[in-house]
Design a protein around this motif. Structure first.
Motif, PDB file in Angstrom:
ATOM      1  N   GLY A 261      53.278 -52.147 -43.114  1.00  0.00           N
ATOM      2  CA  GLY A 261      54.418 -51.484 -43.755  1.00  0.00           C
ATOM      3  C   GLY A 261      55.280 -50.730 -42.758  1.00  0.00           C
ATOM      4  O   GLY A 261      55.157 -50.902 -41.546  1.00  0.00           O
ATOM      5  N   THR A 262      56.138 -49.865 -43.280  1.00  0.00           N
ATOM      6  CA  THR A 262      57.012 -49.044 -42.439  1.00  0.00           C
ATOM      7  C   THR A 262      56.805 -47.581 -42.789  1.00  0.00           C
ATOM      8  O   THR A 262      56.857 -47.203 -43.967  1.00  0.00           O
ATOM      9  N   ASN A 263      56.545 -46.768 -41.761  1.00  0.00           N
ATOM     10  CA  ASN A 263      56.351 -45.323 -41.928  1.00  0.00           C
ATOM     11  C   ASN A 263      57.678 -44.599 -41.721  1.00  0.00           C
ATOM     12  O   ASN A 263      58.272 -44.705 -40.650  1.00  0.00           O
ATOM     13  N   ILE A 264      58.138 -43.863 -42.727  1.00  0.00           N
ATOM     14  CA  ILE A 264      59.331 -43.019 -42.590  1.00  0.00           C
ATOM     15  C   ILE A 264      58.838 -41.583 -42.407  1.00  0.00           C
ATOM     16  O   ILE A 264      58.236 -41.014 -43.315  1.00  0.00           O
ATOM     17  N   CYS A 265      59.075 -41.014 -41.230  1.00  0.00           N
ATOM     18  CA  CYS A 265      58.604 -39.652 -40.967  1.00  0.00           C
ATOM     19  C   CYS A 265      59.591 -38.631 -41.548  1.00  0.00           C
ATOM     20  O   CYS A 265      60.804 -38.795 -41.428  1.00  0.00           O
ATOM     21  N   LEU A 266      59.052 -37.622 -42.171  1.00  0.00           N
ATOM     22  CA  LEU A 266      59.869 -36.553 -42.744  1.00  0.00           C
ATOM     23  C   LEU A 266      59.308 -35.237 -42.217  1.00  0.00           C
ATOM     24  O   LEU A 266      58.238 -34.794 -42.634  1.00  0.00           O
ATOM     25  N   ARG A 267      60.046 -34.643 -41.289  1.00  0.00           N
ATOM     26  CA  ARG A 267      59.546 -33.439 -40.607  1.00  0.00           C
ATOM     27  C   ARG A 267      59.409 -32.263 -41.570  1.00  0.00           C
ATOM     28  O   ARG A 267      58.443 -31.511 -41.521  1.00  0.00           O
ATOM     29  N   GLN A 268      60.395 -32.100 -42.455  1.00  0.00           N
ATOM     30  CA  GLN A 268      60.352 -31.040 -43.470  1.00  0.00           C
ATOM     31  C   GLN A 268      60.588 -31.661 -44.839  1.00  0.00           C
ATOM     32  O   GLN A 268      61.515 -32.461 -45.003  1.00  0.00           O
ATOM     33  N   VAL A 269      59.771 -31.282 -45.787  1.00  0.00           N
ATOM     34  CA  VAL A 269      59.839 -31.897 -47.115  1.00  0.00           C
ATOM     35  C   VAL A 269      60.698 -31.051 -48.059  1.00  0.00           C
ATOM     36  O   VAL A 269      60.405 -29.886 -48.316  1.00  0.00           O
ATOM     37  N   THR A 270      61.773 -31.663 -48.544  1.00  0.00           N
ATOM     38  CA  THR A 270      62.617 -31.056 -49.576  1.00  0.00           C
ATOM     39  C   THR A 270      62.922 -32.131 -50.602  1.00  0.00           C
ATOM     40  O   THR A 270      62.853 -33.335 -50.293  1.00  0.00           O
ATOM     41  N   ALA A 271      63.272 -31.713 -51.811  1.00  0.00           N
ATOM     42  CA  ALA A 271      63.634 -32.686 -52.848  1.00  0.00           C
ATOM     43  C   ALA A 271      64.827 -33.525 -52.393  1.00  0.00           C
ATOM     44  O   ALA A 271      64.847 -34.755 -52.558  1.00  0.00           O
TER      45      ALA A 271
END
Length: 566
Positions: A261-271
């Protein structure tokens, strides 16, 4: 009398190998070398590049005499280096020790010392935190301190001054460290699948954190169980909202390699960040604790992108999700799979497996059924609810409360250097979760509370989870958590800590509290109704769990609920 098999055929190198999820990465690089594996801002790595980077990391560590018996700590948010650590560190033979970025320096000092980490890889934003932890270790060592090798990860979204400072203190830059490694490094899989692959620490809210040791076999089985129970197909696009440092991201770093698959990195989680990523990258799956789902459900219109462009599958665990939150996610087009587990069981190890016959039920009933913790994962052999008195299974009546217990290959090896805790937690051949629940007539288990969270009022047990579920139905309530508060008449009574939704008039808290109590009386037995309601933000862990021990301390400070003089 020993039972004989039908044959005397021996194991050989041709037909028997230790199970390890590390092979998934080699396969992904072979099958889909040019497919995007990891995306982080402007940076993109293919599966072949990711495999080469992980081999470089393993090679560079090996050159630094890091291998079997070593522990390598990494302190970072969801960035490519943390993903690579899940492969590169075990490829060197060492154990990956992911550390919660929200811990304080003294706790991190304890973790680094207890794990004897010989290398610390740290994101530049958290370099000062690591530096403070190492300083504490040195001060406590009384002149007997050997500093670990410190590697700092640069990130273009961070202040360049922090990187400059780290390099000035002698840290090696991560990319430079990788350059010293061989992209064709001949890594060796473990000879024994019981060998440790990862070390993670429990929250340690009441005592020192416990080091949970996981093996290659369990990581392999969990990595393959995840996509089976979650309709996660080959080529899935996965958004990292769940911290990879929490229980190794529920083993999804290894799962994503297995499904290419493909990993999408999200450094800070917000809606807003979640909705934006879904639209931009066509995200198909993400995991999140119920509090994160609650923020997505209650996000203001300007932060959402609705209707969703396609079906997005969500896995939730970490706390019992309120049915109202599950219903809200469903209304917005998310398909939620509810799972449950612990760090000691490689993350989620039960699933509320959806049944087609539930499709025709009213939405409220569907949400209530889906709020249960469910049945065992594909990779788990045994799950039960047993009496805390007799140790025998409780009847499947949905009423009799017992402790949830596990047995099988996706249960941890044990706690590091803690024989007493291991003896207690593995008593009578079960892993004891400490969670209290019931077994329903259909075999699905359902948590009623942590043993320490049950409220005993006038000799009657009150489930804080069920009181919280009712509070979430109140139109003004954004978040709620219920703990025991001393009560002069009943011994204990429920105390509700509540965060109100944006836009709610907060000028008359007394009136609001009375309205919430009145609402609760219409939903539950009178003795379950909170005797006190406290407003304000709720303390949370890095993974979004509400810190009930902090709330219990606040309730204690409030003193007992006074007996009425009337």
């Amino acid at each position: 009398m020993e039972m004989r098999d039908i044959d005397d055929l021996p194991k050989s190198a041709a037909n028997y190998m230790a199970l390890t999820p590390l092979w998934f990465l080699e396969r992904a690089a072979t099958v889909h070398p040019t497919r995007k594996a990891v995306i982080h801002g402007s940076r993109t790595y293919t599966w072949l590049q990711t495999y080469q980077r992980c081999r470089r990391l393993a090679s560079a560590l090996s050159k630094s005499s890091i291998g079997v018996g070593s522990s390598v700590a990494i302190i970072a948010p969801n960035i490519p280096a943390l993903y690579e650590a899940h492969f590169g560190i075990p490829m060197s033979g060492a154990v990956v020790n992911t550390i919660n970025i929200r811990l304080n320096a003294s706790t991190i000092a304890f973790l680094l010392g207890h794990s004897q980490s010989t290398v610390v890889i740290v994101d530049q934003e958290f370099f000062n935190l690591a530096e403070d932890a190492l300083r504490i270790m040195k001060e406590k060592s009384q002149g007997n301190f050997t500093p670990p090798l410190v590697i700092v990860i640069a990130d273009e979204s961070c202040n360049p001054e922090t990187l400059k400072y780290a390099l000035g203190q002698g840290a090696i830059e991560y990319e430079k460290f990788l350059e010293s490694g061989d992209p064709d490094f001949a890594w060796k899989p473990p000879q024994d699948e019981w060998r440790s692959i990862a070390l993670g620490y429990t929250s340690g809210t009441t005592a020192s954190p416990k080091g949970v040791v996981l093996h290659h076999r369990g990581a392999y089985l969990m990595a393959l169980s995840n996509p089976i129970i979650w309709e996660m197909n080959e080529g899935a696009v996965y958004l990292w909202t769940l911290p990879m440092f929490h229980c190794n991201g529920w083993c999804f770093p290894w799962t994503l390699a297995a499904v290419c698959g493909t990993n999408i990195c999200l450094r800070q989680v917000t809606a807003k960040g979640v909705y934006s990523a879904i639209a931009k990258y066509r995200v198909t799956h993400f995991c999140a604790a119920p509090v994160v789902l609650n923020s997505i459900v209650n996000a203001p219109p300007e932060e959402t992108i609705l209707p969703l462009p396609h079906v997005v599958r969500v896995m939730t665990a970490g706390a019992a999700p309120p049915p109202s939150v599950l219903a809200g996610m469903s209304q917005k087009g998310f398909r939620v799979t509810h799972t449950y587990g612990l760090s000691e069981t490689y993350g989620p190890s039960t699933v509320c497996a959806w049944k087609p016959e539930w499709d025709s039920l009213p939405p409220e009933t569907q949400a209530r059924l889906n709020a249960r913790q469910g049945v065992r994962y594909v990779g788990l052999e045994c799950l039960d609810v047993i009496s805390t008195q007799t140790g025998q299974p409780v009847p499947a009546d949905g009423k009799t409360i017992g402790e949830i217990v596990f047995r099988g290959n996706i249960v941890m090896k044990g706690y590091l250097k803690n024989p007493k805790a291991n003896e207690e937690t593995f008593a009578n051949g079960w892993f004891h979760s400490g969670d209290l629940g019931v077994k329903n007539p259909d075999g699905y288990i359902e948590i009623k509370d942590r043993s320490k969270d049950i409220i005993i009022s006038g000799g009657e047990n009150i489930s804080s989870v069920e009181v919280e579920n009712s509070l979430y139905l109140h139109p003004a309530v954004m978040e709620a958590s219920v703990v025991a508060r001393a009560d002069e008449r009943w011994g204990e009574s429920p105390c509700a800590f509540v965060t109100l939704k944006p836009g709610v008039d907060k000028s008359d808290e007394q009136r609001l509290a009375e309205d919430i109590m009145k609402f609760c009386r219409s939903k539950m037995p009178a003795y379950w109704v909170p005797k006190s309601v406290i407003f304000g933000p709720l303390p949370k862990t890095a993974t979004g769990k509400i810190q009930k021990h902090v709330l219990r301390a606040k309730a204690k400070e409030l003193g007992p609920v006074r007996m009425s003089k009337l």
